[in-house]
Design a protein around this motif. Structure first.
Motif, short mmCIF file in Angstrom:
data_model
loop_
_atom_site.label_atom_id
_atom_site.label_comp_id
_atom_site.label_asym_id
_atom_site.label_seq_id
_atom_site.Cartn_x
_atom_site.Cartn_y
_atom_site.Cartn_z
N ILE A 55 27.40 43.40 -21.21
CA ILE A 55 28.44 44.48 -20.47
C ILE A 55 29.33 43.65 -19.59
O ILE A 55 28.83 42.75 -19.09
N VAL A 56 30.53 43.92 -19.70
CA VAL A 56 31.63 43.36 -18.84
C VAL A 56 32.16 44.59 -18.21
O VAL A 56 32.49 45.53 -18.67
N SER A 57 32.42 44.29 -16.93
CA SER A 57 32.73 45.49 -15.89
C SER A 57 33.59 44.88 -14.92
O SER A 57 33.36 43.77 -14.77
N ASP A 58 34.55 45.37 -14.23
CA ASP A 58 35.37 45.03 -13.20
C ASP A 58 34.97 46.01 -11.95
O ASP A 58 35.78 46.35 -11.23
N VAL A 59 33.86 46.92 -12.14
CA VAL A 59 33.72 47.99 -10.96
C VAL A 59 32.53 47.07 -10.23
O VAL A 59 31.83 46.14 -10.65
N GLY A 60 32.18 47.61 -8.91
CA GLY A 60 31.31 47.27 -8.30
C GLY A 60 29.89 47.45 -8.71
O GLY A 60 29.25 46.81 -9.46
N TRP A 61 29.42 48.82 -8.26
CA TRP A 61 27.94 49.26 -8.75
C TRP A 61 28.25 49.79 -9.93
O TRP A 61 28.94 50.48 -10.50
N MET A 62 26.99 49.42 -10.69
CA MET A 62 26.48 50.17 -12.08
C MET A 62 25.24 50.53 -12.10
O MET A 62 24.36 50.23 -11.66
N GLU A 63 25.22 51.56 -13.08
CA GLU A 63 23.64 52.11 -13.24
C GLU A 63 23.66 52.46 -14.56
O GLU A 63 24.51 52.89 -15.37
N PHE A 64 22.56 51.79 -15.23
CA PHE A 64 22.34 51.79 -16.46
C PHE A 64 20.73 51.88 -16.60
O PHE A 64 19.86 51.36 -16.21
N GLY A 65 20.46 52.78 -17.73
CA GLY A 65 18.70 53.19 -18.01
C GLY A 65 18.49 52.29 -19.50
O GLY A 65 19.39 52.20 -20.37
N THR A 66 17.07 52.06 -19.50
CA THR A 66 16.86 51.41 -20.76
C THR A 66 15.53 52.15 -21.17
O THR A 66 14.70 52.65 -20.41
N ARG A 67 15.24 51.96 -22.49
CA ARG A 67 14.15 52.45 -22.83
C ARG A 67 12.92 51.42 -23.35
O ARG A 67 11.85 51.58 -23.68
N ALA A 68 13.45 50.09 -23.10
CA ALA A 68 12.30 49.17 -23.26
C ALA A 68 12.69 48.05 -22.31
O ALA A 68 13.51 48.09 -21.58
N ALA A 69 11.60 47.12 -22.06
CA ALA A 69 11.96 46.12 -21.25
C ALA A 69 12.94 45.13 -21.59
O ALA A 69 13.27 44.84 -22.74
N LEU A 70 14.01 44.65 -20.51
CA LEU A 70 15.05 43.83 -20.92
C LEU A 70 14.81 42.62 -19.60
O LEU A 70 14.45 42.84 -18.73
N THR A 71 15.48 41.41 -20.42
CA THR A 71 15.74 40.68 -19.49
C THR A 71 17.29 40.20 -19.41
O THR A 71 18.23 40.38 -20.26
N MET A 72 17.83 40.12 -18.24
CA MET A 72 19.35 40.08 -17.73
C MET A 72 19.66 38.77 -17.45
O MET A 72 18.72 38.15 -16.44
N CYS A 73 20.80 38.23 -17.80
CA CYS A 73 21.18 37.02 -17.32
C CYS A 73 22.77 37.41 -16.65
O CYS A 73 23.50 38.04 -17.63
N MET A 74 23.17 37.37 -15.54
CA MET A 74 24.47 37.83 -15.02
C MET A 74 25.38 36.57 -14.53
O MET A 74 24.85 35.86 -14.07
#
Length: 93
Positions: A55-74
């Motif tokens: 996900i590439v974003s230029d906005v401040g807050w984001m909300e997203f839902g998932t149906r499975a466990a995820l690991t994130m690197c930001m």
């Protein structure tokens, strides 16, 4: 790794987007979500290898839902168009 060093250069960011061109899934409201065709995560500490989506974003807050466990690197990268937030999503095996 120097914690104060820039996490990702604009050149690395541009190279990543070049590799992902043609794999865009969705673009709306200041964010673009890319499917990953097998590119390794750019986080040098990431133990998961290739990311599943970016996900590439230029906005401040984001909300997203998932149906499975995820690991994130930001991380954040400064570009000519402004600051971009990058979220690399990994689905655990």
């Amino acid at each position: 790794m120097d914690e104060d060093a820039e996490v990702m250069t604009e050149e690395q960011y541009d190279d990543l987007l070049d590799k992902l061109s043609g794999h865009e899934m969705e673009s709306k409201r200041g964010r673009t979500i890319y499917d990953n065709p097998g590119i390794e995560c750019l986080n040098p500490r990431c133990p998961h290898g290739a990311f599943d989506a970016l996900i590439v974003s230029d906005v401040g807050w984001m909300e997203f839902g998932t149906r499975a466990a995820l690991t994130m690197c930001m991380c954040v990268v400064d570009t000519e168009e402004g600051q971009k937030k990058l979220i690399f999503l990994h689905e655990p095996e």
